[in-house]
Design a protein around this motif. Structure first.
Motif, PDB file in Angstrom:
ATOM      1  N   LEU A   1       0.835  -1.188   0.000  1.00  0.00           N
ATOM      2  CA  LEU A   1       0.000   0.000   0.000  1.00  0.00           C
ATOM      3  C   LEU A   1       0.875   1.245   0.000  1.00  0.00           C
ATOM      4  O   LEU A   1       1.866   1.320   0.730  1.00  0.00           O
ATOM      5  N   SER A   2       0.480   2.221  -0.798  1.00  0.00           N
ATOM      6  CA  SER A   2       1.260   3.444  -0.917  1.00  0.00           C
ATOM      7  C   SER A   2       0.369   4.552  -1.482  1.00  0.00           C
ATOM      8  O   SER A   2      -0.599   4.268  -2.194  1.00  0.00           O
ATOM      9  N   PRO A   3       0.670   5.817  -1.183  1.00  0.00           N
ATOM     10  CA  PRO A   3      -0.051   6.899  -1.849  1.00  0.00           C
ATOM     11  C   PRO A   3       0.223   6.883  -3.348  1.00  0.00           C
ATOM     12  O   PRO A   3       1.381   6.814  -3.771  1.00  0.00           O
ATOM     13  N   VAL A   4      -0.826   6.910  -4.145  1.00  0.00           N
ATOM     14  CA  VAL A   4      -0.695   6.969  -5.608  1.00  0.00           C
ATOM     15  C   VAL A   4      -1.624   8.069  -6.106  1.00  0.00           C
ATOM     16  O   VAL A   4      -2.628   8.396  -5.482  1.00  0.00           O
ATOM     17  N   ARG A   5      -1.284   8.648  -7.249  1.00  0.00           N
ATOM     18  CA  ARG A   5      -2.100   9.723  -7.802  1.00  0.00           C
ATOM     19  C   ARG A   5      -3.406   9.159  -8.356  1.00  0.00           C
ATOM     20  O   ARG A   5      -3.431   8.082  -8.949  1.00  0.00           O
ATOM     21  N   LEU A   6      -4.474   9.918  -8.155  1.00  0.00           N
ATOM     22  CA  LEU A   6      -5.788   9.493  -8.617  1.00  0.00           C
ATOM     23  C   LEU A   6      -5.872   9.518 -10.142  1.00  0.00           C
ATOM     24  O   LEU A   6      -6.611   8.748 -10.756  1.00  0.00           O
ATOM     25  N   ALA A   7      -5.112  10.419 -10.761  1.00  0.00           N
ATOM     26  CA  ALA A   7      -5.097  10.538 -12.220  1.00  0.00           C
ATOM     27  C   ALA A   7      -3.705  10.969 -12.655  1.00  0.00           C
ATOM     28  O   ALA A   7      -2.893  11.417 -11.838  1.00  0.00           O
ATOM     29  N   SER A   8      -3.439  10.851 -13.926  1.00  0.00           N
ATOM     30  CA  SER A   8      -2.104  11.166 -14.436  1.00  0.00           C
ATOM     31  C   SER A   8      -1.789  12.659 -14.380  1.00  0.00           C
ATOM     32  O   SER A   8      -0.626  13.060 -14.393  1.00  0.00           O
ATOM     33  N   SER A   9      -2.829  13.484 -14.343  1.00  0.00           N
ATOM     34  CA  SER A   9      -2.629  14.927 -14.200  1.00  0.00           C
ATOM     35  C   SER A   9      -3.779  15.509 -13.390  1.00  0.00           C
ATOM     36  O   SER A   9      -4.850  14.906 -13.271  1.00  0.00           O
ATOM     37  N   GLY A  10      -3.538  16.684 -12.827  1.00  0.00           N
ATOM     38  CA  GLY A  10      -4.553  17.311 -11.996  1.00  0.00           C
ATOM     39  C   GLY A  10      -5.566  18.116 -12.793  1.00  0.00           C
ATOM     40  O   GLY A  10      -5.456  18.270 -14.015  1.00  0.00           O
ATOM     41  N   ASP A  11      -6.537  18.642 -12.080  1.00  0.00           N
ATOM     42  CA  ASP A  11      -7.624  19.394 -12.691  1.00  0.00           C
ATOM     43  C   ASP A  11      -7.199  20.851 -12.889  1.00  0.00           C
ATOM     44  O   ASP A  11      -7.765  21.774 -12.281  1.00  0.00           O
ATOM     45  N   VAL A  12      -6.219  21.066 -13.748  1.00  0.00           N
ATOM     46  CA  VAL A  12      -5.717  22.423 -13.982  1.00  0.00           C
ATOM     47  C   VAL A  12      -6.762  23.296 -14.667  1.00  0.00           C
ATOM     48  O   VAL A  12      -6.683  24.535 -14.617  1.00  0.00           O
ATOM     49  N   ALA A  13      -7.756  22.682 -15.290  1.00  0.00           N
ATOM     50  CA  ALA A  13      -8.830  23.455 -15.925  1.00  0.00           C
ATOM     51  C   ALA A  13      -9.593  24.282 -14.898  1.00  0.00           C
ATOM     52  O   ALA A  13     -10.203  25.307 -15.248  1.00  0.00           O
ATOM     53  N   ALA A  14      -9.553  23.859 -13.631  1.00  0.00           N
ATOM     54  CA  ALA A  14     -10.248  24.603 -12.577  1.00  0.00           C
ATOM     55  C   ALA A  14      -9.688  26.010 -12.427  1.00  0.00           C
ATOM     56  O   ALA A  14     -10.388  26.926 -11.985  1.00  0.00           O
ATOM     57  N   PHE A  15      -8.428  26.192 -12.797  1.00  0.00           N
ATOM     58  CA  PHE A  15      -7.811  27.510 -12.696  1.00  0.00           C
ATOM     59  C   PHE A  15      -8.308  28.466 -13.782  1.00  0.00           C
ATOM     60  O   PHE A  15      -8.098  29.671 -13.694  1.00  0.00           O
ATOM     61  N   GLY A  16      -8.945  27.924 -14.781  1.00  0.00           N
ATOM     62  CA  GLY A  16      -9.429  28.753 -15.879  1.00  0.00           C
ATOM     63  C   GLY A  16     -10.853  29.215 -15.708  1.00  0.00           C
ATOM     64  O   GLY A  16     -11.406  29.880 -16.590  1.00  0.00           O
ATOM     65  N   SER A  17     -11.484  28.866 -14.586  1.00  0.00           N
ATOM     66  CA  SER A  17     -12.882  29.212 -14.357  1.00  0.00           C
ATOM     67  C   SER A  17     -13.031  29.891 -12.999  1.00  0.00           C
ATOM     68  O   SER A  17     -12.704  29.303 -11.961  1.00  0.00           O
ATOM     69  N   ASN A  18     -13.510  31.122 -13.006  1.00  0.00           N
ATOM     70  CA  ASN A  18     -13.681  31.869 -11.758  1.00  0.00           C
ATOM     71  C   ASN A  18     -15.027  31.529 -11.117  1.00  0.00           C
ATOM     72  O   ASN A  18     -16.067  31.542 -11.786  1.00  0.00           O
ATOM     73  N   VAL A  19     -15.022  31.209  -9.820  1.00  0.00           N
ATOM     74  CA  VAL A  19     -16.235  30.776  -9.123  1.00  0.00           C
ATOM     75  C   VAL A  19     -16.788  31.852  -8.189  1.00  0.00           C
ATOM     76  O   VAL A  19     -17.670  31.590  -7.368  1.00  0.00           O
ATOM     77  N   TYR A  20     -16.293  33.081  -8.301  1.00  0.00           N
ATOM     78  CA  TYR A  20     -16.773  34.174  -7.458  1.00  0.00           C
ATOM     79  C   TYR A  20     -18.257  34.424  -7.695  1.00  0.00           C
ATOM     80  O   TYR A  20     -18.740  34.399  -8.835  1.00  0.00           O
ATOM     81  N   ASN A  21     -18.994  34.674  -6.606  1.00  0.00           N
ATOM     82  CA  ASN A  21     -20.429  34.945  -6.680  1.00  0.00           C
ATOM     83  C   ASN A  21     -20.736  36.086  -5.712  1.00  0.00           C
ATOM     84  O   ASN A  21     -20.631  35.919  -4.498  1.00  0.00           O
ATOM     85  N   SER A  22     -21.102  37.222  -6.230  1.00  0.00           N
ATOM     86  CA  SER A  22     -21.313  38.413  -5.394  1.00  0.00           C
ATOM     87  C   SER A  22     -22.450  38.240  -4.391  1.00  0.00           C
ATOM     88  O   SER A  22     -22.476  38.896  -3.358  1.00  0.00           O
ATOM     89  N   SER A  23     -23.382  37.342  -4.681  1.00  0.00           N
ATOM     90  CA  SER A  23     -24.519  37.141  -3.770  1.00  0.00           C
ATOM     91  C   SER A  23     -24.219  36.119  -2.678  1.00  0.00           C
ATOM     92  O   SER A  23     -25.011  35.962  -1.744  1.00  0.00           O
ATOM     93  N   GLN A  24     -23.105  35.432  -2.814  1.00  0.00           N
ATOM     94  CA  GLN A  24     -22.705  34.458  -1.805  1.00  0.00           C
ATOM     95  C   GLN A  24     -21.217  34.665  -1.493  1.00  0.00           C
ATOM     96  O   GLN A  24     -20.352  33.908  -1.923  1.00  0.00           O
ATOM     97  N   ALA A  25     -20.940  35.717  -0.758  1.00  0.00           N
ATOM     98  CA  ALA A  25     -19.563  36.095  -0.457  1.00  0.00           C
ATOM     99  C   ALA A  25     -18.847  34.962   0.289  1.00  0.00           C
ATOM    100  O   ALA A  25     -19.379  34.400   1.253  1.00  0.00           O
ATOM    101  N   PHE A  26     -17.663  34.631  -0.173  1.00  0.00           N
ATOM    102  CA  PHE A  26     -16.910  33.549   0.454  1.00  0.00           C
ATOM    103  C   PHE A  26     -16.514  33.906   1.885  1.00  0.00           C
ATOM    104  O   PHE A  26     -16.239  35.061   2.198  1.00  0.00           O
ATOM    105  N   GLY A  27     -16.495  32.872   2.708  1.00  0.00           N
ATOM    106  CA  GLY A  27     -15.994  33.040   4.072  1.00  0.00           C
ATOM    107  C   GLY A  27     -14.643  32.392   4.259  1.00  0.00           C
ATOM    108  O   GLY A  27     -13.892  32.736   5.157  1.00  0.00           O
ATOM    109  N   ASN A  28     -14.339  31.430   3.388  1.00  0.00           N
ATOM    110  CA  ASN A  28     -13.057  30.719   3.474  1.00  0.00           C
ATOM    111  C   ASN A  28     -12.067  31.354   2.499  1.00  0.00           C
ATOM    112  O   ASN A  28     -12.184  31.193   1.279  1.00  0.00           O
TER     113      ASN A  28
END
Length: 434
Positions: free
Chosen positions: A112-139
């Protein structure tokens, strides 16, 4: 006889009527206005775990866990910049998150060992902004964010983890965090000011000097408290006590008689010898005489980034000494720990000046070294099986985050006469085995 029975019965009724009744303490915010809560921090605050930011980890972020308890004493809704629920996650290096799986090493041994879930990460997430003015982030936990970066304009253009959640390309983390005029806050920054340097074996880069750190930290606190908000700041744990640095023993070079003979033939001419059984790994050290190599000694650390297949099959750490990037020497550890102490002294002084609560997750990290028993469950800093850390050996798993969250809750309760309910960390998951 009837008189005796009557006396016993009366006595029993008296005792029964005097039996104390347990009353659950009422939850209370005390002197704290918990209406609008924000938390600013680095990767530990964001929910980053298993070496990636991903949806499930964010659900168990320290910020989200603390907020859930504050909601029991009047805090409002709490929003986070969630990754997609089906995302494989993304690390600072663009990799997917770790999972526990089976891996075969260079000797043909499968374990047993840590292994990557996929060959590459979800870098596409960096191309999409999730800001929502009606639900101001707390974190506002941003992986990789140093203290000086919190109030840096246009930080989202430098750090994609903030870029995907910022209200604009020109804003700072602090500006977005205070836009909702928070009444209560938590601040858990500073780990990233020294972690990259430490993760590289103190071989490259540097850390934030104390004067710069203190000035930037006070600026953050001054801004957060300007409108009367109260809150909690956090001391910085000794990161060298985390599994990433403590899992591989310094004397993990276990030698059979034939290996001893081979290595002695190489090293005896320069005054270095080996013995059967455990030996200190060989490392490069410019201060170690004319040849610049030596055995590791007790107290020195081998990093989890060390390529273990090279150790097992290619004589790394013996014939070919470890490079500096894979180890921390006693001198380097002394420097790192002194710097963390200086940061914590600065944080303590600022907390005193602004009359803030102080959380001490550093004590949790230290206690995990020897192991703790929490509600009947033993937890430790042992990699994978210890139950408190995620598979990257630096960030906590959900159960570990729950325990650390309780430190923030304890600090708020103590400082502001509050009764914010603690979290039962046993109810939160640990490492998932296949």
């Amino acid at each position: 006889m009837k008189q005796v029975l009557a006396t016993v019965l009366i006595g029993t009724l008296v005792l029964s009527s005097c039996k104390p009744k347990y009353e659950k303490p009422e939850s209370s915010a005390g002197d704290l206005d918990a209406t609008r809560f924000v938390m600013i921090g680095g990767s530990h605050t964001s929910g980053y775990m298993d070496d990636a930011l991903y949806y499930e980890g964010q659900q168990y972020s320290i910020a989200n866990l603390v907020s859930a308890q504050l909601q029991k004493v009047g805090s409002g809704p709490f929003y986070q910049p969630y990754m997609s629920s089906n995302s494989v996650g993304v690390s600072g290096q663009g990799m997917s998150r770790f999972k526990l799986g089976y891996k075969t090493d260079c000797l043909g041994v499968t374990s047993l060992s840590p292994v990557r879930l996929a060959s590459s990460g979800d870098v596409a997430a960096f191309g999409s902004n999730v800001y929502n003015s009606s639900q101001a982030f707390g974190n506002f936990g941003v992986p990789g964010m140093t203290v000086t970066a919190v109030n840096f304009p246009s930080y989202g253009t430098l750090n994609p983890f903030f870029g995907r959640m910022s209200s604009s390309t020109s804003v700072s983390v602090l500006a977005d965090a205070t836009a909702s005029n928070p009444t209560c806050f938590a601040l858990f920054v500073g780990i990233e000011d020294i972690l990259p340097y430490t993760q590289k074996g103190a071989s490259s880069g540097t850390f934030t000097n104390t004067t710069t750190f203190s000035s930037a930290y006070e600026q953050i606190v001054q801004t957060l408290t300007a409108n009367g908000a109260k809150g909690v700041v956090s001391l910085i744990p000794d990161i060298t006590e985390m599994p990433y640095f403590t899992t591989i023993p310094y004397n993990g070079l276990n030698l059979t008689p034939d290996k001893v003979a081979s290595l002695n033939a190489i090293y005896n001419p320069i005054g270095i010898s080996f013995q059967e059984g455990p030996n200190g790994f060989m490392i490069q050290d410019p201060a170690a005489g004319a040849f610049g190599v030596r055995h590791m000694v007790a107290g020195e650390l081998v990093l989890l980034s060390t390529p273990l297949d090279s150790v097992k099959c290619n004589s790394m750490g013996s014939v070919f000494p470890f490079r500096s990037e894979f180890v921390l020497t006693l001198d380097e550890l002394s420097l790192i720990r002194a710097q963390i102490a200086d940061y914590n002294n600065a944080i303590t002084a600022i907390a005193s000046t602004y009359n803030l609560a102080i959380a001490k997750p550093n004590e949790v990290v230290k206690n995990l070294q020897s192991g703790i028993v929490y509600n009947g469950i033993t937890l430790s800093a042992k990699f994978v099986s210890g139950g408190a850390y995620s598979l990257d050996g630096i960030h906590f798993n959900p159960r570990g985050n729950a325990i650390v969250s309780n430190e923030f809750i304890r600090a708020l309760n103590d400082k502001y006469n509050a009764s914010i309910p603690a979290i039962n960390a046993v109810n939160y998951p640990s490492v998932t085995f296949p």
